[in-house]
Design an enzyme around this catalytic site. Structure first.
Site, PDB file in Angstrom:
ATOM      1  CG  HIS A  11     -35.806  54.648   5.656  1.00 12.16           C
ATOM      2  ND1 HIS A  11     -35.590  56.002   5.623  1.00 12.16           N
ATOM      3  CD2 HIS A  11     -36.800  54.414   4.759  1.00 12.16           C
ATOM      4  CE1 HIS A  11     -36.418  56.570   4.772  1.00 12.16           C
ATOM      5  NE2 HIS A  11     -37.164  55.630   4.225  1.00 12.16           N
ATOM      6  NE  ARG A  12     -35.123  57.290   1.759  1.00 12.97           N
ATOM      7  CZ  ARG A  12     -35.251  58.611   1.710  1.00 12.97           C
ATOM      8  NH1 ARG A  12     -34.233  59.347   1.305  1.00 12.97           N
ATOM      9  NH2 ARG A  12     -36.387  59.196   2.025  1.00 12.97           N
ATOM     10  CD  GLU A  38     -37.958  51.963   2.130  1.00 11.77           C
ATOM     11  OE1 GLU A  38     -38.771  52.598   1.459  1.00 11.77           O
ATOM     12  OE2 GLU A  38     -36.791  52.415   2.330  1.00 11.77           O
ATOM     13  CG  ASP A  40     -36.905  54.615  -1.795  1.00 11.02           C
ATOM     14  OD1 ASP A  40     -38.042  54.449  -1.326  1.00 11.02           O
ATOM     15  OD2 ASP A  40     -35.967  55.144  -1.157  1.00 11.02           O
ATOM     16  CG  HIS A  53     -36.072  58.842  -1.949  1.00  9.57           C
ATOM     17  ND1 HIS A  53     -36.427  60.172  -2.094  1.00  9.57           N
ATOM     18  CD2 HIS A  53     -36.976  58.310  -1.086  1.00  9.57           C
ATOM     19  CE1 HIS A  53     -37.484  60.419  -1.349  1.00  9.57           C
ATOM     20  NE2 HIS A  53     -37.842  59.310  -0.730  1.00  9.57           N
ATOM     21  CD  GLU A 113     -41.358  54.010  -1.170  1.00  8.83           C
ATOM     22  OE1 GLU A 113     -40.564  54.133  -0.221  1.00  8.83           O
ATOM     23  OE2 GLU A 113     -41.959  54.979  -1.692  1.00  8.83           O
ATOM     24  CE  LYS A 115     -39.828  57.145  -2.814  1.00  9.76           C
ATOM     25  NZ  LYS A 115     -40.736  57.475  -1.706  1.00  9.76           N
ATOM     26  CG  ASP A 235     -33.318  57.304   8.454  1.00  5.02           C
ATOM     27  OD1 ASP A 235     -33.800  56.643   7.521  1.00  5.02           O
ATOM     28  OD2 ASP A 235     -33.619  58.497   8.695  1.00  5.02           O
TER      29      ASP A 235
HETATM   30  O1  G3P Z   1     -41.256  52.864   2.630  1.00  6.42           O
HETATM   31  C1  G3P Z   1     -41.241  53.737   3.699  1.00  6.42           C
HETATM   32  C2  G3P Z   1     -40.621  55.070   3.355  1.00  6.42           C
HETATM   33  O2  G3P Z   1     -39.410  54.849   2.709  1.00  6.42           O
HETATM   34  C3  G3P Z   1     -41.521  55.922   2.502  1.00  6.42           C
HETATM   35  O3  G3P Z   1     -41.019  57.214   2.292  1.00  6.42           O
HETATM   36  O4  G3P Z   1     -39.837  58.969   1.018  1.00  6.42           O
HETATM   37  O5  G3P Z   1     -38.573  57.539   2.599  1.00  6.42           O
HETATM   38  O6  G3P Z   1     -39.422  56.595   0.454  1.00  6.42           O
HETATM   39  P1  G3P Z   1     -39.655  57.582   1.561  1.00  6.42           P
HETATM   40 MG    MG Z   2     -38.853  54.493   0.673  1.00  8.11          MG
END
Ligand code: G3P
Ligand code: MG
Length: 246
Positions: A11-12, A38, A40, A53, A113, A115, A235
Site C-alpha cells: 500500500h502506497r 498500490e 495514488d 495521496h 489509484e 486520486k 502497509d
Molecule cells: O486503493 C486502496 C486504498 O489506497 C484507498 O484508500 O486513502 O489509502 O488511498 P487510500
Molecule cells: Mg490509495
C-alpha cells in the site's frame, strides 16, 4: 498480459517502512517480497501525474498548500522523505513516469489509484491512463486503474477501455455490483472494515476479483483470504506476506 493479481499488494509502496508514494517506498515493498504495489496519482498544476495521496502538500512534503496550485518544478524542489525519517531526507515526489520506470526495472506490477484533486476527475484519469498506456511494457503484468471517483472511472472507461478498472469503495453499499458493471470494472476494491463474506461471494460469482485494503493484521488477513478475497493491500507486505504463507 492477462490480469494476474497477486495475493499481496504493498500500500502506497510499503507505507509502514518508507515514506508513502515515493521511489524508496516502491523499492522497500519489493525488498519485502511484494510483486505489486498500490499508489495514488494526482496532477500538478501543470498537468503532470505524480504520486501523492493528499490534496495538500503539508503532511508528506516540506511544502504547504494545495497540490493543484503547484507546478511540477515547485513540487520537485520539496523534500518528500524527511518527514518520515532522516534516512529518507532528500527523497523527491516521483512522477508517474519515474515510478513506472522503477517498477518495470524491478519487474513489478501495480494498481494505480486515481486520486484527483476536486474538479479534475476526468482530466486526472485521462492523463494517468495515457502515460500507462504509452509507457508500461506490455510484457509486464497488466495494471489495474482504480478510483473512488466514478467520474474518473467513467473517463478511463470512455478513452482507455482496454485498461482494467477497479471499483474502489470504503464500503459496498446500494447497487455496488450494478454500478461496477456499468463502469466496466474488472475488480472490486472494498475497505475491510464493513466488508461481508456474502459481498465477497457476490463479487466472485459475478466474476470480479476482490482486492481489500488496508489489511495490516495477520488474523484479519487470514480471515479475508478464507472468505475468498483475491488480494490484500497492506502497509506491511513483509509481515503480512510471512503470516499468510505460514
Ligand atoms: O486503493 C486502496 C486504498 O489506497 C484507498 O484508500 O486513502 O489509502 O488511498 P487510500
Ligand atoms: Mg490509495
Amino acid at each position: 498480459m492477462p490480469l494476474a493479481i497477486p495475493r499481496l499488494i504493498g500500500h502506497r509502496g510499503a507505507k509502514a517502512s518508507a515514506p508513502e508514494n515515493t521511489l524508496p517506498a516502491i523499492e522497500e515493498a519489493h525488498r519485502q517480497g511484494a510483486t505489486w504495489i498500490e499508489f495514488d496519482a494526482k496532477l500538478t498544476k501543470d498537468g503532470v501525474p505524480i504520486l501523492m495521496h493528499d490534496e495538500t502538500l503539508d503532511r508528506t512534503t516540506s511544502g504547504k498548500g494545495d497540490v493543484a496550485a503547484h507546478t511540477l518544478a515547485e513540487i520537485r524542489a520539496l523534500d518528500a522523505g524527511a518527514w518520515f525519517g532522516p534516512a529518507f531526507a532528500g527523497t523527491k515526489v516521483p512522477t508517474l513516469e519515474e515510478a513506472m520506470a522503477l517498477m518495470a526495472s524491478l519487474g513489478m506490477g501495480f494498481n494505480i489509484e486515481i486520486k484527483p484533486c476536486p474538479g479534475r476527475e476526468a482530466e486526472t484519469a485521462r492523463a494517468a491512463c495515457a502515460l500507462v498506456d504509452e509507457l508500461w511494457p506490455k510484457s509486464l503484468p497488466t495494471p489495474v486503474v482504480s478510483s473512488f471517483k466514478r467520474a474518473a472511472l467513467a473517463a478511463a472507461q470512455k478513452d482507455f477501455a482496454h485498461l482494467p478498472r477497479g471499483y474502489l469503495a470504503e464500503e459496498l453499499t446500494g447497487d455496488w455490483l450494478g454500478e461496477a458493471k456499468a463502469l466496466g470494472c474488472a475488480t472490486i476494491h472494498p475497505g475491510w472494515k464493513r466488508l461481508t463474506e456474502a459481498q465477497v461471494r457476490a463479487a466472485k460469482v459475478a466474476g470480479h476479483p476482490v482486492l481489500v485494503w488496508t489489511v495490516n493484521e495477520a488474523p484479519r488477513a487470514r480471515e479475508l483470504l478464507a472468505w475468498g478475497v483475491d488480494a490484500l493491500i497492506t502497509d506491511k507486505p513483509g509481515e503480512i506476506g510471512a503470516a499468510i504463507t505460514r
